[in-house]
Design an enzyme around this catalytic site. Structure first.
Site, PDB file in Angstrom:
ATOM      1  N   GLU A 127      58.597  59.328  43.563  1.00  0.00           N
ATOM      2  CA  GLU A 127      58.814  58.860  42.196  1.00  0.00           C
ATOM      3  C   GLU A 127      60.004  57.919  42.116  1.00  0.00           C
ATOM      4  O   GLU A 127      60.975  58.066  42.869  1.00  0.00           O
ATOM      5  CB  GLU A 127      59.042  60.021  41.213  1.00  0.00           C
ATOM      6  N   THR A 128      59.879  56.977  41.196  1.00  0.00           N
ATOM      7  CA  THR A 128      60.964  56.077  40.813  1.00  0.00           C
ATOM      8  C   THR A 128      61.083  56.159  39.296  1.00  0.00           C
ATOM      9  O   THR A 128      60.075  56.170  38.590  1.00  0.00           O
ATOM     10  CB  THR A 128      60.665  54.635  41.244  1.00  0.00           C
TER      11      THR A 128
END
EC number: 5.3.3.17
Length: 290
Positions: free
Chosen positions: A46-47
């Site tokens: 995830e970002t």
């Protein structure tokens, strides 16, 4: 434009041993297409992108992306992003509490300890559980290459992020899994799921269970240490009466198969509210040019 950027290891106090999340602290002006491109470039599970809240009840707004899709909620990005924002002085807890605005609405986080020993925890959003049918369980076992506990019916746990949750007989079998990732993508899509999370109990030691999370349809074969996956497991165990009597807390471990050492603190309050917590440490502190 130069934007403050951090990579935070979550569920550990030691750099490189947790689950990394990339956090863009100055996300104003970025549209969805650019956010997705950045998430695909970092190629982490995830970002996240920190934005001003749209509601005064919240301290900040967070958008969360896998390499392929935006998520309405995710666990370790929630903790890691709060850590990054606190460390950068972008937010200040109110009476030890932060409120995150994201796709599922408001998520409360508790902040305990000083900056050197900070523990963050989030309240698991309300969840909907749907049992798998026998044919779906057979498909799941084929993907895992192992049998699941049939008397403890595997479930789809939907709390914004959607996990297929199943128990194996013990932690050793969880650690030995070699799933068929190609088949997992089709199975996840067929059930509208983010991925598969499995767990198994330890007979001894301070950790009660070992957890593994696979999100192949999101471009993440295995998530090193998964907050929402552990939240889904806690909801599953609570709903099916699998928690030890008289105990509202337990520790889960995750990440051994990927060379990580994640520790997840699970707390179940007397009112039934589940919180997932742990420590975080910044491994990268710099600037992203967009």
């Amino acid at each position: 434009m130069k934007r403050a950027y951090k990579v935070v290891d979550v569920f550990t106090k030691t750099p490189l041993l947790g689950n990394p999340v990339a956090v863009v602290l100055d996300a104003d002006g970025l549209d969805t297409k650019i956010m997705q491109a950045i998430a695909s470039w970092t190629n982490l599970s995830e970002t996240t992108f920190l934005l001003p809240p749209t509601n005064p009840q919240a301290d900040y707004q967070l958008r969360i992306f896998t390499p392929k899709h935006e998520l309405p909620f995710a666990g370790h990005p929630t903790l890691g992003s709060a850590h990054a924002a606190l460390e950068a002085g972008r937010i200040v807890p109110r009476s030890g509490v932060l409120v995150q605005e994201c796709g599922v609405g408001f998520v409360k986080l508790a902040v305990e300890g000083d900056s050197a020993n900070r523990i963050l925890s989030f309240a698991v959003p309300p969840a909907k559980l749907t049992p798998l049918n026998p044919a779906q369980i057979e498909r799941l076992e084929g993907i895992l290459g192992a049998t699941v506990e049939r008397k403890i019916t595997p479930m789809i746990v939907d709390m914004g992020v959607v996990w297929i949750v199943a128990q194996l007989s013990n932690a050793s079998k969880v650690l030995a899994l070699r799933p068929d990732f190609g088949r997992s993508v089709a199975f996840e899509h067929s059930l509208g799921a983010t991925g598969i999370t499995v767990f198994g109990p330890y007979a001894t030691g301070d950790a009660q269970i070992e957890v593994r999370s696979f999100a192949c349809s999101q471009g993440v074969q295995e998530d090193p240490v998964c907050g929402s996956g552990n939240g889904a497991v806690a909801v599953f165990r609570q709903t099916l009466g699998l928690l030890p009597k008289g105990r509202g807390d337990y520790t889960a471990t995750q990440g051994h198969c990927l060379g990580r050492s994640g520790r997840i603190a699970v707390h179940i309050a007397p009112d039934g509210q589940i919180t997932i917590g742990g420590q975080c440490v910044t491994s990268v502190d710099g600037v992203l040019k967009t």
